[in-house]
Scaffold this active site. Structure first.
Site, mmCIF file in Angstrom:
data_model
loop_
_atom_site.group_PDB
_atom_site.id
_atom_site.type_symbol
_atom_site.label_atom_id
_atom_site.label_comp_id
_atom_site.label_asym_id
_atom_site.label_seq_id
_atom_site.Cartn_x
_atom_site.Cartn_y
_atom_site.Cartn_z
ATOM 1 N N ASN A 1 14.594 31.669 3.662
ATOM 2 C CA ASN A 1 14.466 32.865 4.440
ATOM 3 C C ASN A 1 14.469 34.041 3.848
ATOM 4 O O ASN A 1 13.669 35.152 4.009
ATOM 5 C CB ASN A 1 15.568 33.041 5.512
ATOM 6 N N ASN B 1 21.521 37.521 12.134
ATOM 7 C CA ASN B 1 21.617 36.246 11.656
ATOM 8 C C ASN B 1 20.371 35.166 12.199
ATOM 9 O O ASN B 1 19.929 35.634 13.285
ATOM 10 C CB ASN B 1 23.047 35.329 12.123
ATOM 11 N N HIS C 1 19.522 31.207 13.266
ATOM 12 C CA HIS C 1 19.951 29.832 13.485
ATOM 13 C C HIS C 1 19.032 28.879 13.855
ATOM 14 O O HIS C 1 18.169 29.359 14.647
ATOM 15 C CB HIS C 1 21.197 30.110 14.505
ATOM 16 N N SER D 1 16.274 30.951 16.349
ATOM 17 C CA SER D 1 16.807 32.126 17.104
ATOM 18 C C SER D 1 17.364 33.117 16.062
ATOM 19 O O SER D 1 18.045 32.816 15.172
ATOM 20 C CB SER D 1 18.177 31.845 18.134
ATOM 21 N N ASP E 1 27.590 32.004 15.980
ATOM 22 C CA ASP E 1 26.121 31.825 16.286
ATOM 23 C C ASP E 1 26.256 32.350 17.746
ATOM 24 O O ASP E 1 25.444 31.834 18.659
ATOM 25 C CB ASP E 1 25.738 30.412 16.285
HETATM 26 C C1 GRF Z 1 18.352 27.987 8.018
HETATM 27 O O1 GRF Z 1 17.943 26.729 8.626
HETATM 28 C C2 GRF Z 1 19.085 29.118 8.713
HETATM 29 O O2 GRF Z 1 18.495 28.920 9.757
HETATM 30 C C3 GRF Z 1 20.514 28.638 8.607
HETATM 31 O O3 GRF Z 1 20.472 28.108 7.424
HETATM 32 C C4 GRF Z 1 19.303 27.595 6.724
HETATM 33 C C5 GRF Z 1 19.285 28.464 5.324
HETATM 34 O O4 GRF Z 1 17.950 28.115 4.594
HETATM 35 N N1 GRF Z 1 21.390 29.588 9.179
HETATM 36 P P1 GRF Z 1 17.537 28.882 3.704
HETATM 37 O O5 GRF Z 1 18.737 29.314 2.534
HETATM 38 O O6 GRF Z 1 17.103 30.325 3.995
HETATM 39 O O7 GRF Z 1 16.383 28.173 2.891
#
Ligand code: GRF
Length: 190
Positions: A16, A109, A111, A138, A147
């Site tokens: 992400n 955040n 999730h 989300s 969350d």
């Molecule tokens: C993602 O699925 C996010 O929604 C959750 O943790 C995971 C993180 O993945 N909170 P990355 O480190 O961004 O690949």
């Protein structure tokens, strides 16, 4: 365009983070990532940040007496960057009021579920066990419960009969990579 400085917190892979940094490369995107913080010095995403000339900081929680002291140190690290928004992206520590009160309504955040359903860990397996027909992801404001804060944006993803937690997590992660940059735009417009 005058880009707003943002910070991203990670604990691991950092996919992400990557999608946010890549979105920031578009000159019309309203933000730029000025620092990445991790509680885990081995988080893969830190290498990506460094390669992209983004400052990285890590603090080992084991060296602190409690979460309050830990977050005070984080606040000191972040201060010089004057950041507008903190984006938690796979950051595995629960944030407390010490940090939240310093950045009111400015911590968000992502999730991997359609909140308020399936808060916490092991989301995809629980969704499949409950025979849901859809799941998703989300982006929400962060408060001191897990969350839990106000939802900013969501994307739903249909579940197919053949899905297992691995395939579902891949599909949802793809959706996350679109959703997080879009949610940052929405928050910064406010
Ligand atoms: C993602 O699925 C996010 O929604 C959750 O943790 C995971 C993180 O993945 N909170 P990355 O480190 O961004 O690949």
């Amino acid at each position: 365009m005058n880009k707003k400085p943002i910070g991203v917190f990670i604990s691991g892979r950092g996919s992400n983070l990557k999608s946010i940094v890549n979105a920031c490369k578009n000159e019309k995107f309203p933000a730029k990532v000025v620092c990445v913080f991790s509680d885990n010095a081995n988080a893969e995403g830190l290498q990506f940040a460094s390669k992209n000339n983004i400052d990285t900081h890590t603090l080992d929680f084991n060296n602190f007496e409690n979460k309050g002291h830990y977050e005070v140190e984080i606040i000191k690290l972040l201060k010089p960057y004057d950041i507008e928004l903190i984006c938690l992206a796979g950051y595995m520590k629960i944030i407390t009021n010490t940090l939240i009160s310093c950045y009111p309504n400015r911590i968000i955040n992502i999730h991997p579920s359609l909140l308020p359903k399936y808060k916490g860990l092991n989301t995809h397996q629980r969704v499949l066990d409950a025979r849901e027909v859809e799941s998703g992801c989300s982006v929400h404001y962060v408060n001191s419960k897990i969350d839990d804060g106000e939802i900013i944006m969501q994307t739903s993803v249909p579940i197919e009969n053949a899905d297992n937690s691995n395939t579902l997590s891949k599909k949802i992660l793809k959706a996350e990579h679109e959703l997080y940059p879009a949610a940052i735009i929405k928050v910064l417009k406010k």
